[in-house]
Motif scaffolding. Structure first.
Motif, short mmCIF file in Angstrom:
data_model
loop_
_atom_site.label_atom_id
_atom_site.label_comp_id
_atom_site.label_asym_id
_atom_site.label_seq_id
_atom_site.Cartn_x
_atom_site.Cartn_y
_atom_site.Cartn_z
N ALA A 168 -0.63 1.11 9.78
CA ALA A 168 -0.49 1.02 8.20
C ALA A 168 -1.03 2.32 7.70
O ALA A 168 -0.65 2.87 6.59
CB ALA A 168 -1.18 -0.34 7.83
N VAL A 169 -2.61 2.48 8.04
CA VAL A 169 -3.03 3.72 7.50
C VAL A 169 -2.42 4.96 7.94
O VAL A 169 -2.26 5.66 6.88
CB VAL A 169 -4.60 3.57 8.02
CG1 VAL A 169 -5.31 5.07 7.77
CG2 VAL A 169 -5.27 2.51 7.61
N THR A 170 -1.86 5.19 9.04
CA THR A 170 -0.94 6.37 9.36
C THR A 170 0.28 6.56 8.38
O THR A 170 0.52 7.62 7.75
CB THR A 170 -0.59 6.25 10.88
OG1 THR A 170 -1.67 6.19 11.71
CG2 THR A 170 0.45 7.55 11.24
N ALA A 171 0.95 5.43 8.21
CA ALA A 171 2.13 5.43 7.41
C ALA A 171 1.64 5.73 5.79
O ALA A 171 2.64 6.65 5.12
CB ALA A 171 2.99 4.13 7.34
N PHE A 217 4.48 1.79 -0.46
CA PHE A 217 4.32 0.47 -0.06
C PHE A 217 5.42 0.10 0.92
O PHE A 217 5.29 -0.46 2.22
CB PHE A 217 4.45 -0.60 -0.96
CG PHE A 217 3.96 -2.14 -0.72
CD1 PHE A 217 3.22 -2.37 0.52
CD2 PHE A 217 4.55 -3.06 -1.48
CE1 PHE A 217 2.91 -3.57 0.58
CE2 PHE A 217 4.28 -4.47 -0.99
CZ PHE A 217 3.46 -4.53 0.06
N THR A 218 6.84 0.56 0.65
CA THR A 218 7.67 0.31 1.58
C THR A 218 7.75 0.91 2.95
O THR A 218 7.75 0.42 3.89
CB THR A 218 9.07 0.66 0.92
OG1 THR A 218 9.22 0.16 -0.35
CG2 THR A 218 10.32 0.43 1.94
N ALA A 219 7.11 2.19 2.83
CA ALA A 219 6.81 2.93 4.09
C ALA A 219 5.99 2.34 4.97
O ALA A 219 6.05 2.11 6.18
CB ALA A 219 6.57 4.43 3.61
N THR A 220 4.90 1.79 4.18
CA THR A 220 3.74 1.00 5.13
C THR A 220 4.40 -0.17 5.80
O THR A 220 4.26 -0.62 6.85
CB THR A 220 2.75 0.72 4.17
OG1 THR A 220 2.11 1.80 3.41
CG2 THR A 220 1.56 -0.04 5.21
N ARG A 221 5.01 -0.80 5.10
CA ARG A 221 5.65 -2.33 5.55
C ARG A 221 6.70 -1.98 6.59
O ARG A 221 6.68 -2.76 7.67
CB ARG A 221 6.32 -3.02 4.41
CG ARG A 221 5.31 -3.59 3.53
CD ARG A 221 5.98 -4.62 2.62
NE ARG A 221 6.91 -3.93 1.61
CZ ARG A 221 7.83 -4.50 0.82
NH1 ARG A 221 7.86 -5.66 0.61
NH2 ARG A 221 8.43 -3.65 -0.05
N ASN A 222 7.49 -0.94 6.45
CA ASN A 222 8.62 -0.50 7.60
C ASN A 222 8.01 -0.08 8.90
O ASN A 222 8.42 -0.54 9.86
CB ASN A 222 9.45 0.45 6.98
CG ASN A 222 10.41 0.00 5.85
OD1 ASN A 222 10.65 -1.17 5.62
ND2 ASN A 222 11.05 0.99 5.03
N ALA A 223 6.76 0.71 8.72
CA ALA A 223 6.05 1.06 9.85
C ALA A 223 5.61 -0.12 10.61
O ALA A 223 5.46 -0.25 12.02
CB ALA A 223 5.03 2.13 9.32
N LEU A 224 4.92 -0.95 9.83
CA LEU A 224 4.21 -2.34 10.33
C LEU A 224 5.16 -3.11 11.12
O LEU A 224 4.87 -3.92 12.09
CB LEU A 224 3.70 -3.10 9.34
CG LEU A 224 2.15 -2.85 8.84
CD1 LEU A 224 1.85 -3.41 7.65
CD2 LEU A 224 1.28 -2.83 10.14
N ARG A 225 6.33 -3.16 10.89
CA ARG A 225 7.56 -4.03 11.61
C ARG A 225 7.58 -3.46 13.04
O ARG A 225 8.14 -4.10 13.94
CB ARG A 225 8.97 -3.83 10.81
CG ARG A 225 8.88 -4.47 9.51
CD ARG A 225 10.42 -4.61 9.00
NE ARG A 225 10.35 -5.15 7.58
CZ ARG A 225 10.53 -4.76 6.58
NH1 ARG A 225 10.57 -3.39 6.44
NH2 ARG A 225 10.45 -5.34 5.41
N LYS A 226 7.41 -2.10 13.21
CA LYS A 226 7.44 -1.62 14.64
C LYS A 226 5.85 -1.47 15.37
O LYS A 226 6.06 -1.14 16.46
CB LYS A 226 7.90 -0.10 14.39
CG LYS A 226 9.34 -0.03 13.78
CD LYS A 226 9.78 1.52 13.48
CE LYS A 226 11.05 1.65 12.72
NZ LYS A 226 11.40 2.93 12.58
#
Length: 209
Positions: free
Chosen positions: A101-104, A80-89
């Motif tokens: 989000a799906v990629t992360a 979940f953290t990886a997904t949220r961190n990716a979304l910030r960019k």
């Protein structure tokens, strides 16, 4: 070194050693659950593989259910953290956020196959109270995907009649990576994740504005 400094240093050393043993037990338990399943795993085998006594394992974890809970909770939180961190960019467009989000999510699965496979196959063996300790991050991640998809529909770039079903399909597709991905295969983890991001756009009926 004065007495207080020496005591503090000794406490830190013991704390580090304690944490090191705990992490080694968790890593060994993950191997055991991966190869033998929850019912086939034993605290004795975990202790032997971790290079410590069964009593030492019980000093850290009450039983193998607690071990499984800790492994699955940590993996779910990390994903979940990886997904949220990716979304910030990511950009502000729902399509960019959805693909990102799906990629992360898929990339974490490809890079953490054992934990993700154990999460998908062994969670059902936990008692209800233990399952609730694990599924919080899963539910939050599902809600995140639903929110992005609903925004895409609202903006007219997604065309999908059943949002929750679509999100479940995407998450199931990503979970399947743990079953077949091979690091030495034709595609790298990143390439697999990238293609899943594209597949997920198709699944929600994306069309450019």
């Amino acid at each position: 070194m004065n007495t207080r400094s020496g005591a503090n240093a000794l406490t830190r050393t013991r704390g580090t050693a304690h944490e090191g043993v705990r992490e080694r037990i968790l890593e060994t338990a993950l191997d055991e659950f991966y190869t033998a399943g929850f019912h086939g795993a034993t605290m004795r085998n975990i202790a032997t593989s971790a290079g410590c006594s069964a009593a030492n394992v019980y000093n850290h974890f009450e039983n193998k259910a607690e071990l499984l809970v800790e492994i699955l909770r940590a993996a779910s939180d990390e994903q979940f953290t990886a997904t949220r961190n990716a979304l910030r960019k990511a950009g502000s467009a729902p399509a960019d956020q959805w693909r990102t989000a799906v990629t992360a999510h898929a990339l974490y699965t490809a890079r953490n196959q054992r934990a993700c496979l154990v999460a998908n196959t062994e969670l059902r063996y936990l008692e209800e109270i233990d399952r609730k300790r694990v599924v919080g991050s899963r539910d939050a991640q599902e809600h995140l995907f639903v929110t992005i998809a609903e925004e895409g529909i609202a903006q007219g770039t997604f065309d999908v009649p059943h949002v929750h079903q679509a999100v479940t399909a995407v998450l199931t597709m990503c979970a399947g990576i743990a079953l077949w991905f091979r690091p030495d295969g034709a595609l790298s983890a990143q390439e697999v994740a990238d293609t899943h991001g594209v597949y997920a756009l198709n699944l929600v009926g994306y069309h450019a504005p």
